[in-house]
Every structure is written in C-alpha cells, then in structure tokens.
Scaffold this motif. Structure first.
Motif, PDB file in Angstrom:
ATOM      1  N   ARG A   1      70.128   2.055  32.473  1.00  0.00           N
ATOM      2  CA  ARG A   1      71.553   1.872  32.727  1.00  0.00           C
ATOM      3  C   ARG A   1      72.237   3.221  32.899  1.00  0.00           C
ATOM      4  NH1 ARG A   1      72.741  -3.383  30.842  1.00  0.00           N
ATOM      5  NH2 ARG A   1      74.869  -3.105  31.628  1.00  0.00           N
ATOM      6  N   CYS A   2      73.213   3.251  33.780  1.00  0.00           N
ATOM      7  CA  CYS A   2      73.976   4.466  34.041  1.00  0.00           C
ATOM      8  C   CYS A   2      75.441   4.097  34.261  1.00  0.00           C
ATOM      9  CB  CYS A   2      73.456   5.193  35.283  1.00  0.00           C
ATOM     10  SG  CYS A   2      71.716   5.685  35.217  1.00  0.00           S
TER      11      CYS A   2
ATOM     12  N   THR B   1      79.159  16.885  41.773  1.00  0.00           N
ATOM     13  CA  THR B   1      78.649  15.736  41.026  1.00  0.00           C
ATOM     14  C   THR B   1      77.878  16.238  39.820  1.00  0.00           C
ATOM     15  OG1 THR B   1      78.485  14.294  42.969  1.00  0.00           O
ATOM     16  CG2 THR B   1      77.102  13.736  41.075  1.00  0.00           C
ATOM     17  N   VAL B   2      78.312  15.823  38.637  1.00  0.00           N
ATOM     18  CA  VAL B   2      77.662  16.230  37.392  1.00  0.00           C
ATOM     19  C   VAL B   2      76.779  15.081  36.902  1.00  0.00           C
ATOM     20  CG1 VAL B   2      78.004  16.899  34.982  1.00  0.00           C
ATOM     21  CG2 VAL B   2      79.555  17.766  36.752  1.00  0.00           C
ATOM     22  N   ILE B   3      75.498  15.362  36.729  1.00  0.00           N
ATOM     23  CA  ILE B   3      74.579  14.387  36.128  1.00  0.00           C
ATOM     24  C   ILE B   3      74.424  14.780  34.666  1.00  0.00           C
ATOM     25  CG2 ILE B   3      72.332  13.277  36.216  1.00  0.00           C
ATOM     26  CD1 ILE B   3      72.064  14.094  39.098  1.00  0.00           C
ATOM     27  N   MET B   4      74.799  13.879  33.759  1.00  0.00           N
ATOM     28  CA  MET B   4      74.807  14.181  32.338  1.00  0.00           C
ATOM     29  C   MET B   4      73.557  13.642  31.638  1.00  0.00           C
ATOM     30  SD  MET B   4      78.814  13.474  31.299  1.00  0.00           S
ATOM     31  CE  MET B   4      78.463  13.896  29.576  1.00  0.00           C
ATOM     32  N   PHE B   5      72.869  14.529  30.911  1.00  0.00           N
ATOM     33  CA  PHE B   5      71.703  14.155  30.115  1.00  0.00           C
ATOM     34  C   PHE B   5      72.021  14.438  28.647  1.00  0.00           C
ATOM     35  CE2 PHE B   5      69.766  15.352  34.274  1.00  0.00           C
ATOM     36  CZ  PHE B   5      69.301  14.087  34.615  1.00  0.00           C
TER      37      PHE B   5
ATOM     38  N   GLY C   1      70.022  11.668  19.951  1.00  0.00           N
ATOM     39  CA  GLY C   1      70.588  10.641  19.093  1.00  0.00           C
ATOM     40  C   GLY C   1      71.739   9.925  19.777  1.00  0.00           C
ATOM     41  N   GLY C   2      72.027   8.693  19.352  1.00  0.00           N
ATOM     42  CA  GLY C   2      73.137   7.950  19.929  1.00  0.00           C
ATOM     43  C   GLY C   2      72.829   7.425  21.316  1.00  0.00           C
ATOM     44  N   ASN C   3      73.895   7.176  22.098  1.00  0.00           N
ATOM     45  CA  ASN C   3      73.720   6.684  23.460  1.00  0.00           C
ATOM     46  C   ASN C   3      74.730   7.331  24.387  1.00  0.00           C
ATOM     47  OD1 ASN C   3      76.231   5.059  23.394  1.00  0.00           O
ATOM     48  ND2 ASN C   3      75.095   3.717  22.010  1.00  0.00           N
ATOM     49  N   MET C   4      74.637   7.024  25.668  1.00  0.00           N
ATOM     50  CA  MET C   4      75.511   7.700  26.636  1.00  0.00           C
ATOM     51  C   MET C   4      76.980   7.375  26.398  1.00  0.00           C
ATOM     52  SD  MET C   4      74.955   5.659  30.227  1.00  0.00           S
ATOM     53  CE  MET C   4      75.142   3.878  30.364  1.00  0.00           C
ATOM     54  N   GLY C   5      77.263   6.202  25.835  1.00  0.00           N
ATOM     55  CA  GLY C   5      78.646   5.833  25.591  1.00  0.00           C
ATOM     56  C   GLY C   5      79.338   6.760  24.622  1.00  0.00           C
TER      57      GLY C   5
ATOM     58  N   SER D   1      71.409   6.888  30.835  1.00  0.00           N
ATOM     59  CA  SER D   1      70.854   6.397  29.568  1.00  0.00           C
ATOM     60  C   SER D   1      69.339   6.362  29.704  1.00  0.00           C
ATOM     61  CB  SER D   1      71.391   4.991  29.262  1.00  0.00           C
ATOM     62  OG  SER D   1      70.824   4.497  28.065  1.00  0.00           O
ATOM     63  N   TYR D   2      68.654   7.215  28.944  1.00  0.00           N
ATOM     64  CA  TYR D   2      67.201   7.244  29.010  1.00  0.00           C
ATOM     65  C   TYR D   2      66.607   5.886  28.625  1.00  0.00           C
ATOM     66  CZ  TYR D   2      68.407  12.187  28.037  1.00  0.00           C
ATOM     67  OH  TYR D   2      68.970  13.426  28.037  1.00  0.00           O
ATOM     68  N   ARG D   3      65.400   5.650  29.077  1.00  0.00           N
ATOM     69  CA  ARG D   3      64.674   4.441  28.654  1.00  0.00           C
ATOM     70  C   ARG D   3      64.581   4.411  27.116  1.00  0.00           C
ATOM     71  NH1 ARG D   3      59.269   4.652  31.599  1.00  0.00           N
ATOM     72  NH2 ARG D   3      60.656   5.423  33.224  1.00  0.00           N
ATOM     73  N   GLY D   4      64.776   3.217  26.559  1.00  0.00           N
ATOM     74  CA  GLY D   4      64.716   3.089  25.108  1.00  0.00           C
ATOM     75  C   GLY D   4      65.990   3.482  24.405  1.00  0.00           C
ATOM     76  N   TYR D   5      67.009   3.871  25.170  1.00  0.00           N
ATOM     77  CA  TYR D   5      68.307   4.239  24.599  1.00  0.00           C
ATOM     78  C   TYR D   5      69.374   3.261  25.073  1.00  0.00           C
ATOM     79  CZ  TYR D   5      66.895   8.761  22.670  1.00  0.00           C
ATOM     80  OH  TYR D   5      66.307   9.747  21.911  1.00  0.00           O
ATOM     81  N   GLY D   6      70.339   2.973  24.209  1.00  0.00           N
ATOM     82  CA  GLY D   6      71.418   2.075  24.601  1.00  0.00           C
ATOM     83  C   GLY D   6      70.874   0.760  25.119  1.00  0.00           C
TER      84      GLY D   6
END
Length: 346
Positions: free
Chosen positions: A75-76, A109-113, A117-121, A142-147
């Motif tokens: 998810r992004c 365009t900024v790609i955020m990584f 810990g936590g999630n992209m939200g 959102s990396y795999r396995g996150y959020g």
C-alpha cells in the motif's frame, strides 16, 4: 575446603552451561529471529491495523495498491500536487485537472521510506511539510509486512518494494517527468541508498536521516550482547559499499542527530566521508588526526557538488526531524535542485 570444592565446580559448570545457553540463544536469535528484531512492524501496538490516512491531516491523496514483481500487494499514499491546494476551490473540470497535472509535472517528487517501527501513516506530518511547504509530489511507501501491506519484511523483499514504487513513479505520465528525490529515515536511508545505487540515472537527489553503514556493523552498539554473533546477520543493508556507486552528480543531504542513541553518530560521519570521496572531495589528513576532531569539525558542511552534512546537536534517533532548522535545511536543499528537464526515458 574439600567440601567447598564441589560447590565451586558446580558453579563453574553452571556458569559454563549458562554461557553456552546464552550463546545458543544469541546464535538462534540472529539466525532465525533477526527479521523480528530488525523489522518490528507491529510496534507500537496496532501498527499493522491502525494506519492514519492523509485526509485526517487535511491532505488530498490517492490510496494506491501496487503489486510487486514477486506478487506481493503493498500500500502507498500518493499526494499529487495541485495548483490550488484549497479543496474548496478545486473543481473537477477537465481544464483544471490538466492545469494541475502540468503544475505537478514541474514539481519534485519525493519518495518516502520510513524507519523500521510503526507504519507510513505515522509519517504523514512529514509528508505534509513536503507537500504544503515545498510543493512536492509525495509517494509514501508501506513496506511489505508493514501497515496494511501484505507479506513479511526482509531485505530482499523491501528492495523489491522500493523498486516497485520507483517504477510506478517513472511510468506515471505526470510523475515520470519530475525530479525524483528519495527521503529515508534510519533503515529507510539504507533503502534509499540501495535504490539509488541500482537506478543511478533515475534519482536526482537523496535525503538521509540517522542511517547506518550496515546492519552487521550496527549490531555491537544496538545489541551489545549479540556483538560476537554479528557475522551471522544475514540482513546486510550494506550502505557503505553502495554509496560509492551513486553518481557524483547526485547530491546527498545527510541529517544527523548528534545524540542518536540507536545509530552512533560515527556511522553518519563515515558515510559522509564516502560521499565526499565519491565526489573527489576527500580531505587529506595526517595519521595523527584524531577521530574526535573530525566529529567536532563536521557540523554543517557542503561539497562543491551540492551534497551537505547537517548536524543537529540535540537530535536523537526519533526526534531529529523536529529540531530547529531541520526543515529549513531540507527546503533549501530541495529548492537548489531546480526543475526537471524534458525527459524521454521511461
């Protein structure tokens, strides 16, 4: 005395057994449990199910579901620039949409990584600064396995996730014409470095906060008890070997919290030396030069190629981004990148 000897022998045997047991646990933890240690995606509690959305912060966004090359759905959040950020005055007519797309195509365009810990939200307030203050398009990953993303996190998998996000940006009719900037915090910095090293012509710049040389070199300070077993760490994220492969024309902004309690500042300083060497800016020093003198000197310095090391004396691992001057430094760096030229590459 003779009656006391068995007790001593028993103690020594017990100590040896305990040491052997701890060694076994340490080896087992690094061999089989290191993904759990490195990628605590369920911390803080609720992070796998409760993911804030940009709308909660007054931001327009698109909820993207991208499918990776190994068939994992991640998810992004996409925050695409609009000429008028006020949603009340944003009409849906074709003319306005065309104007918005044209405006977005001229913005970075900024790609955020994010960190481990936590999630992209949890990072939406940071995205909001990029979006509203710097007028950047933002893709939060959102990396795999996150959020709410599928799968389980690993170095191999997250590398695929990052490439999937970049491929989406490059193939997007609007975003594909923009300057692409990678923003990574902590392990997200390692993700950014790895992605830039594999796509040297696609990335315009990197912004790295409190990241490390490699995970095996981080183990002794992060998990002292497991230091003897650091060689067993199969999650490498070896940024030290990849920074030299990033083109000298790609400027790198390094944001270092001097009080980082997770990643020793020396990691950022060593990465900075590699950045300078990549640009031919390495300084020559006598053998008697002390490492602590280097640390005192590296406060806020720049190279001729546009890279910069910014030190924040009070910054810790998780609060460097709220230190005074942090966002001004980032904004100056982004503004100095200019606008995207016409691009034909896909």
């Amino acid at each position: 005395m003779s009656s006391f000897l068995p007790s001593i022998q028993g103690f020594l045997k017990g100590s040896a057994a305990t040491a052997a047991g701890l060694s076994t646990v340490g080896v087992g933890l690094l061999l089989f449990g290191q993904n759990w240690l490195i990628y605590p995606s369920a911390f803080p509690p609720g992070s796998r199910t409760e993911v804030p959305v940009p709308a909660q912060f007054g931001l327009p966004y698109e909820d993207l579901e991208l499918v990776t090359s190994d068939d994992v759905k991640i998810r992004c959040y996409l925050l695409l620039q609009r000429r008028d950020l006020d949603p009340v005055h944003h009409s849906e007519d074709t003319t306005r949409e065309d104007a918005d797309e044209e405006f977005a195509s001229f913005r970075p365009t900024v790609i955020m990584f994010h960190g481990n810990g936590g999630n992209m939200g949890h990072r939406i307030p940071l995205a909001k600064v990029f979006y509203t203050k710097m007028r950047c398009n933002v893709l939060m990953v959102s990396y795999r396995g996150y959020g709410l993303s599928e799968g389980s996190p690993s170095e191999k998998g997250i590398r695929i996730d990052a490439q999937t996000a970049l491929d989406y940006v490059m193939s997007n009719p609007t975003l594909g014409r923009t300057l692409i900037v990678l923003y990574g915090q902590s392990i997200g910095g390692a993700v950014s470095i790895d992605l830039a090293s594999r796509n040297p012509s696609a990335i315009r710049a990197l912004i790295l906060e409190n990241t490390f040389l490699s995970l095996p070199r981080l183990v002794p300070s992060a998990l002292p008890a497991l230091a003897p077993f650091a060689f067993l760490c199969h999650q490498k994220w070896d940024s030290a070997s990849k920074v030299p492969t990033i083109p000298p024309s790609t400027p790198i902004l390094m944001l270092s919290g001097a009080r980082d309690e997770v990643v020793p500042r020396q990691h950022m300083l060593e990465l900075w030396k590699l950045v300078k060497a990549r640009e031919g800016q390495a300084e020559s020093r006598g053998r008697e030069a002390k490492e602590e003198e280097d640390e005192e000197e590296v406060q806020d310095v720049r190279t001729g190629a546009g890279s910069r090391f910014a030190n924040f004396p009070q910054g810790t691992h998780n609060d460097t981004c709220v230190q005074q001057g942090y966002w001004m430094t980032v904004a100056e760096f982004v503004a100095g990148l200019g606008q995207a030229p016409a691009r034909n590459d896909a």
